[in-house]
Design a protein around this motif. Structure first.
Motif, PDB file in Angstrom:
ATOM      1  N   GLN A 255      18.391  49.786  60.569  1.00  0.00           N
ATOM      2  CA  GLN A 255      17.279  48.857  60.719  1.00  0.00           C
ATOM      3  C   GLN A 255      16.914  48.222  59.385  1.00  0.00           C
ATOM      4  O   GLN A 255      16.677  47.011  59.298  1.00  0.00           O
ATOM      5  N   ALA A 256      16.862  49.031  58.332  1.00  0.00           N
ATOM      6  CA  ALA A 256      16.491  48.521  57.012  1.00  0.00           C
ATOM      7  C   ALA A 256      17.508  47.504  56.509  1.00  0.00           C
ATOM      8  O   ALA A 256      17.145  46.450  55.981  1.00  0.00           O
ATOM      9  N   LEU A 257      18.790  47.820  56.665  1.00  0.00           N
ATOM     10  CA  LEU A 257      19.838  46.914  56.192  1.00  0.00           C
ATOM     11  C   LEU A 257      19.821  45.598  56.960  1.00  0.00           C
ATOM     12  O   LEU A 257      19.849  44.514  56.358  1.00  0.00           O
ATOM     13  N   GLN A 258      19.762  45.662  58.286  1.00  0.00           N
ATOM     14  CA  GLN A 258      19.823  44.436  59.082  1.00  0.00           C
ATOM     15  C   GLN A 258      18.591  43.570  58.868  1.00  0.00           C
ATOM     16  O   GLN A 258      18.708  42.349  58.710  1.00  0.00           O
ATOM     17  N   GLN A 259      17.405  44.172  58.854  1.00  0.00           N
ATOM     18  CA  GLN A 259      16.193  43.381  58.655  1.00  0.00           C
ATOM     19  C   GLN A 259      16.186  42.729  57.276  1.00  0.00           C
ATOM     20  O   GLN A 259      15.750  41.588  57.120  1.00  0.00           O
ATOM     21  N   ASN A 260      16.685  43.430  56.281  1.00  0.00           N
ATOM     22  CA  ASN A 260      16.743  42.861  54.932  1.00  0.00           C
ATOM     23  C   ASN A 260      17.680  41.659  54.878  1.00  0.00           C
ATOM     24  O   ASN A 260      17.397  40.661  54.204  1.00  0.00           O
ATOM     25  N   LEU A 261      18.807  41.728  55.600  1.00  0.00           N
ATOM     26  CA  LEU A 261      19.723  40.587  55.655  1.00  0.00           C
ATOM     27  C   LEU A 261      19.097  39.415  56.407  1.00  0.00           C
ATOM     28  O   LEU A 261      19.286  38.259  56.032  1.00  0.00           O
ATOM     29  N   TYR A 262      18.377  39.713  57.479  1.00  0.00           N
ATOM     30  CA  TYR A 262      17.664  38.640  58.188  1.00  0.00           C
ATOM     31  C   TYR A 262      16.656  37.966  57.259  1.00  0.00           C
ATOM     32  O   TYR A 262      16.541  36.735  57.231  1.00  0.00           O
ATOM     33  N   ASP A 263      15.924  38.773  56.497  1.00  0.00           N
ATOM     34  CA  ASP A 263      14.909  38.221  55.590  1.00  0.00           C
ATOM     35  C   ASP A 263      15.562  37.338  54.525  1.00  0.00           C
ATOM     36  O   ASP A 263      15.061  36.255  54.208  1.00  0.00           O
ATOM     37  N   TYR A 264      16.675  37.826  53.950  1.00  0.00           N
ATOM     38  CA  TYR A 264      17.385  37.008  52.967  1.00  0.00           C
ATOM     39  C   TYR A 264      17.837  35.704  53.598  1.00  0.00           C
ATOM     40  O   TYR A 264      17.683  34.619  53.022  1.00  0.00           O
ATOM     41  N   ILE A 396      24.340  50.477  52.628  1.00  0.00           N
ATOM     42  CA  ILE A 396      23.345  51.471  52.230  1.00  0.00           C
ATOM     43  C   ILE A 396      23.943  52.844  52.462  1.00  0.00           C
ATOM     44  O   ILE A 396      24.616  53.078  53.472  1.00  0.00           O
ATOM     45  N   VAL A 397      23.738  53.736  51.515  1.00  0.00           N
ATOM     46  CA  VAL A 397      24.252  55.095  51.659  1.00  0.00           C
ATOM     47  C   VAL A 397      23.249  56.057  51.033  1.00  0.00           C
ATOM     48  O   VAL A 397      22.700  55.795  49.956  1.00  0.00           O
ATOM     49  N   ALA A 398      22.985  57.140  51.758  1.00  0.00           N
ATOM     50  CA  ALA A 398      22.053  58.168  51.292  1.00  0.00           C
ATOM     51  C   ALA A 398      22.743  59.520  51.366  1.00  0.00           C
ATOM     52  O   ALA A 398      23.372  59.849  52.381  1.00  0.00           O
ATOM     53  N   ILE A 399      22.645  60.302  50.302  1.00  0.00           N
ATOM     54  CA  ILE A 399      23.266  61.628  50.285  1.00  0.00           C
ATOM     55  C   ILE A 399      22.253  62.668  49.824  1.00  0.00           C
ATOM     56  O   ILE A 399      21.254  62.353  49.166  1.00  0.00           O
ATOM     57  N   GLY A 404      25.966  66.983  48.412  1.00  0.00           N
ATOM     58  CA  GLY A 404      26.816  65.834  48.693  1.00  0.00           C
ATOM     59  C   GLY A 404      26.862  65.412  50.149  1.00  0.00           C
ATOM     60  O   GLY A 404      27.590  64.474  50.500  1.00  0.00           O
ATOM     61  N   ALA A 405      26.101  66.059  51.018  1.00  0.00           N
ATOM     62  CA  ALA A 405      26.114  65.704  52.437  1.00  0.00           C
ATOM     63  C   ALA A 405      25.592  64.277  52.630  1.00  0.00           C
ATOM     64  O   ALA A 405      24.526  63.932  52.134  1.00  0.00           O
ATOM     65  N   ILE A 406      26.368  63.455  53.335  1.00  0.00           N
ATOM     66  CA  ILE A 406      25.951  62.079  53.622  1.00  0.00           C
ATOM     67  C   ILE A 406      24.944  62.111  54.759  1.00  0.00           C
ATOM     68  O   ILE A 406      25.257  62.542  55.871  1.00  0.00           O
ATOM     69  N   ARG A 407      23.736  61.653  54.506  1.00  0.00           N
ATOM     70  CA  ARG A 407      22.676  61.649  55.509  1.00  0.00           C
ATOM     71  C   ARG A 407      22.618  60.344  56.286  1.00  0.00           C
ATOM     72  O   ARG A 407      22.248  60.320  57.458  1.00  0.00           O
ATOM     73  N   SER A 408      22.952  59.242  55.631  1.00  0.00           N
ATOM     74  CA  SER A 408      22.979  57.932  56.287  1.00  0.00           C
ATOM     75  C   SER A 408      24.031  57.091  55.584  1.00  0.00           C
ATOM     76  O   SER A 408      24.208  57.198  54.372  1.00  0.00           O
ATOM     77  N   LEU A 409      24.705  56.235  56.371  1.00  0.00           N
ATOM     78  CA  LEU A 409      25.657  55.303  55.768  1.00  0.00           C
ATOM     79  C   LEU A 409      25.855  54.136  56.718  1.00  0.00           C
ATOM     80  O   LEU A 409      26.174  54.321  57.898  1.00  0.00           O
ATOM     81  N   ASN A 421      34.320  48.786  55.398  1.00  0.00           N
ATOM     82  CA  ASN A 421      33.194  49.632  55.039  1.00  0.00           C
ATOM     83  C   ASN A 421      32.817  49.388  53.587  1.00  0.00           C
ATOM     84  O   ASN A 421      33.430  49.926  52.666  1.00  0.00           O
ATOM     85  N   ARG A 422      31.797  48.581  53.386  1.00  0.00           N
ATOM     86  CA  ARG A 422      31.396  48.218  52.026  1.00  0.00           C
ATOM     87  C   ARG A 422      30.786  49.391  51.263  1.00  0.00           C
ATOM     88  O   ARG A 422      30.757  49.364  50.033  1.00  0.00           O
ATOM     89  N   ALA A 423      30.332  50.395  51.958  1.00  0.00           N
ATOM     90  CA  ALA A 423      29.758  51.561  51.277  1.00  0.00           C
ATOM     91  C   ALA A 423      30.824  52.402  50.593  1.00  0.00           C
ATOM     92  O   ALA A 423      30.553  53.043  49.575  1.00  0.00           O
ATOM     93  N   THR A 424      32.034  52.388  51.142  1.00  0.00           N
ATOM     94  CA  THR A 424      33.086  53.244  50.590  1.00  0.00           C
ATOM     95  C   THR A 424      34.277  52.473  50.048  1.00  0.00           C
ATOM     96  O   THR A 424      35.081  53.037  49.303  1.00  0.00           O
ATOM     97  N   GLN A 425      34.414  51.192  50.412  1.00  0.00           N
ATOM     98  CA  GLN A 425      35.620  50.452  50.052  1.00  0.00           C
ATOM     99  C   GLN A 425      35.369  49.281  49.099  1.00  0.00           C
ATOM    100  O   GLN A 425      36.310  48.832  48.443  1.00  0.00           O
TER     101      GLN A 425
END
Length: 827
Positions: A255-264, A396-399, A404-409, A421-425
């Motif tokens: 939600q945070a990523l998509q809304q931020n792109l809409y706002d931009y 967006i990526v949160a660990i 090192g556990a990935i909580r969100s990506l 995958n822009r978070a890893t590639q």
């Protein structure tokens, strides 16, 4: 293979066969009785073969030579499905009979029936009644109606030809036969039979019942499982993979990523409709009011037919404009609903000119939309809003910095639009997000947070290039002598360059490699200090985790455990943890044990793949020893950088006395948490924008830019319609990436309680003069406490303090060392 979040929500499933294993007691009795009625009414009476059925089939063969007459019991069908082919030959039938006798000796009737109902092929790659209910009707077995049960029970005879997706007429005919058998055997009464016979065939193909949207995570898991165990095992062994991802935090990240792109996207203007279905010209009416004159508008039926063929993306819905008023518009969306776009959902849509310019603010809806336009709309806060597919990208990526556990990506706006995958590639220049690592190197080479650096322009002639290198601050404001803490919080470029020079490029690169950054990604020149290094968001957040956890380099991971189709744990990740109370590095014996565990796991899955037909249970894996992450910087160094980055949020000085200042991450103050350290990042021409921040229990990085690395995020001009509800100016880490980070943290903050980091043993807290960084006896706005590693604290007092002492005849003279000792608080 099914992939789940840590809290049990389904992310995705992969493989050639869909199964939802159920215990016999978990299946509705009516479903079980339907199968028995049509497949084997004497199942609980015969010893594995039905003699009456065999004689009947033999008679048909003798008379006509037709082998199509079935006589297989459920036990025989189970034997055939596991061990034999479907070829209609006498030798296969004989083998089937002997196997059925043997199965009946090994298993109880209920066990045989349970295996059959879970393994039987039912078409559309569904195996077992649980999968069939989901595939054909999008339901669980307990939600099935009588007619739907009859459809599923009729499938074993010919799953490809009789399934309702392939042929509704064939499925109806077979369903009615099954219903007749159910009536004859007393499974249902006449009323239920009549109602089921009259029911229409409404089946359609349903995908997996996804309850957590994390497609980039799912693809990471798929690749890992295939690489580790091979396609056959990964796709066909019925594995259940539990990830480290939290479903609520993942939803917040998306939600945070998509809304931020809409706002931009909205800041930079509207790029126009998807298509114009019929011409519409804006003219003046007799009353001198604007009105659209339409040329051959499509009738409603044709509009609906057109929309049925269009596809939306994410939460964007196709729509066609049918009427426009001064400050609103009427539209038809896919599915036939008519909606209203009010002015609040339209007024943002000034025309896009280029990344740097936008047209004037629209005054009416006539300036934005016209009848016949195919547009995209979305709902925001219960209101419809004109929208468009964002052109910018983000990740967006949160660990968890402690293991090192990935909580969100989230690796992009939409996985269906781009699987990259822009978070890893995506390796992108990190800009000022590199500075905490440069400052960390400086602390290792004699600098302190109170050291004074010259914040002044740099002009250096480059003989090779034939030009002068002039790194500048952004904005181009220079404060002269400045403490390192304040320079980092304000993200002073020239100070970062001077620190790199003081430490040395080679020393700096070696220090940055401690955080897991590859030397090949770190340019060996002074631009390194400004962020010319290219890293992925996951690599960068892993580096920031070192500051969050006390100096330990953890390894990000996403697979927590893997279960077999029988629910046995066959793999459980044993992460290397950051442990300040443990030994700093694992012993060679522990490392050898870890390697042995990996080899044992590979061998186990090879055996599982080879012996899947025999249902051999794998040997249990002994619980591995706890692994310890490598400590790559001192606990004191990590604490000092983390504490300095809190000044990026809260600033310093005294606003009351005119000396107050903000750090670049001051907007994070809205979270009202004192345990957050954060840093902005912006590259030249705003091609990449970053925001990274962390608490002791969560590290998060956000990147925003275009997939085309040469395209700038540009500038948003002032928008008259938006008033204070906008963010005008040049795009930057604080303006473009920070809002997504902030939105995510606001959503997950309650699940990550505030926890202040404790200063490590050995640090000293000394009162210093804020202007000079020297010792101070003052307790007013001109001084503050600062942390120092032992032996690095200043030994002299600021000149103002010295003058005060010399003119104060009543002041008690004390040895300098005694004063220093009393001003130092040790931890």
């Amino acid at each position: 293979m099914q992939v789940f979040t840590e809290d049990g929500e389904l992310i995705s499933q992969f493989g050639e066969k869909r199964r939802i294993p159920l215990k016999l007691t978990e299946m509705p009795p009516l479903l079980v009785q339907a199968f028995l009625a049509v497949e084997d009414t004497r199942f609980y009476e015969h010893p594995g073969i039905d003699i009456i059925g065999i004689f009947r089939a033999a008679t048909v063969v003798a008379q006509s030579g037709d082998f199509s007459q079935g006589a297989s019991t459920i036990t025989q069908q189970l034997a055939r499905n596991f061990f034999l082919s479907r070829e209609k030959k006498l030798i296969r039938k004989i083998k089937e009979i002997f196997l059925a006798f043997h199965i009946e000796q090994l298993l109880s009737k209920d066990q045989i029936l349970e295996l059959y109902l879970n393994k039987i092929e039912l078409g559309q790659r569904s195996f077992g009644v649980g999968a069939a209910a989901q595939v054909y009707f999008g339901k669980t077995v307990h939600e099935l109606s009588v007619d739907e049960i009859a459809i599923i029970a009729g499938l074993p005879k010919a799953p490809s030809a009789l399934n309702p997706i392939r042929s509704a007429s064939n499925a109806r005919a077979r369903r009615n036969i099954v219903l007749g058998r159910m009536l004859d055997t007393g499974v249902i009464d006449k009323a239920a039979y009549d109602a089921a016979i009259a029911a229409p065939i409404t089946s359609k193909l349903h995908g997996a019942q996804i309850t957590a949207s994390a497609p980039y995570i799912a693809e990471m898991v798929r690749q890992d499982m295939v690489n580790r165990f091979g396609e056959e095992t990964a796709y066909s062994a019925g594995l259940k993979v539990y990830t480290t991802v939290n479903s609520q935090q993942q939803a917040a990240a998306k939600q945070a990523l998509q809304q931020n792109l809409y706002d931009y996207d909205e800041r930079h203007g509207y790029r126009g409709p998807v298509a114009q279905l019929w011409p519409a010209t804006l003219q003046q009416s007799a009353d001198n009011e604007p009105v659209f004159v339409e040329d051959n508008p499509l009738p409603r039926e044709d509009i609906l037919a057109y929309l049925d063929k269009q596809s939306g993306i994410e939460d964007l819905i196709p729509a066609v404009v049918i009427q426009v008023a001064a400050q609103s518009a009427e539209l038809i969306i896919a599915g036939g609903q008519q909606i209203s776009l009010e002015w609040d959902g339209l007024k943002w849509a000034r025309r896009f000119i280029n990344d740097e310019r936008q047209a004037v603010a629209p005054k009416t809806a006539f300036n934005i939309v016209a009848p016949g336009m195919h547009v995209l709309v979305r709902q925001q806060q219960q209101q419809w809003r004109l929208s468009q597919v964002p052109q910018a990208s983000s990740a967006i990526v949160a660990i968890d910095p402690n293991n090192g556990a990935i909580r969100s990506l989230v690796g992009g706006y939409s996985f269906s639009q781009s699987q990259f995958n822009r978070a890893t590639q995506a390796k992108r220049q990190v800009g000022s997000n590199i500075k905490p690592f440069i400052y960390s190197a400086a602390l290792e080479h004699g600098y302190t947070l109170a050291s004074i650096m010259n914040d002044a322009p740099i002009h250096q002639w480059d003989d090779n290039a034939g030009i002068a290198w002039r790194p500048k601050n952004s904005p181009a404001v220079y404060d002269g002598p400045i403490r390192i803490r304040e320079a980092l919080a304000k993200s002073k470029n020239v100070v970062s360059v001077r620190l790199l020079r003081g430490v040395g490029i080679d020393n700096s690169i070696r220090h940055l490699q401690r955080f897991g950054f590859a030397a090949s990604d770190l340019p060996r020149n002074e631009t390194l200090s400004l962020g010319s290094a290219s890293l992925t968001p996951l690599e960068l957040v892993t580096g920031y985790a070192v500051f969050a956890n006390g100096g330990y380099l953890v390894t990000p991971y996403v697979i927590d455990k893997v279960l077999s189709d029988e629910g046995e744990v066959i793999f459980e990740h044993n992460p290397a943890i950051a442990c300040q109370q443990c030994e700093q590095t694992p012993s060679e014996a522990e490392q050898s044990n870890n390697e042995d565990s990996e080899a044992q796991l590979d061998q186990l899955f090879s055996q599982l793949a080879a012996d899947s037909s025999s249902q051999a249970e794998p040997d249990a894996i002994s619980e591995p020893q706890q692994r310890l992450a490598e400590q790559v910087i001192s606990e004191q160094n990590s604490f000092l950088i983390a504490d300095a980055l809190k000044s990026s949020v809260w600033g310093g000085g005294s606003w009351q006395h005119g000396t107050g200042w903000n750090g670049t991450a001051w907007r994070v103050q809205s979270l009202k948490r004192r345990d957050i350290s954060a840093k902005t990042g912006t590259t030249n021409d705003s091609k990449d924008t970053w925001f990274s921040g962390f608490t002791p229990d969560l590290a998060v990085t956000v990147w925003v830019g275009f997939d085309d690395a040469n395209r700038s995020l540009g500038r948003a001009q002032w928008h008259a319609n938006m008033g204070q509800q906008q963010s005008a100016g040049t795009e930057s880490g604080a303006r473009t990436a920070l809002p997504a980070w902030l939105s995510y943290l606001q959503a997950v903050s309650s699940s990550v309680p505030e926890r202040q980091a404790t200063p490590p043993v050995g640090l000293a807290s000394v009162r210093i003069d804020l202007q000079t960084g020297l010792l101070s006896r003052k307790t007013d706005h001109t001084s503050s406490f600062e942390y120092f590693k032992p032996g690095t604290e200043p030994s002299q007092y600021a000149s103002a303090d010295i003058q005060q002492i010399s003119f104060d005849s009543t002041a008690e003279k004390k040895p300098a060392d005694q004063d220093k000792e009393e001003e130092v608080e040790l931890f």
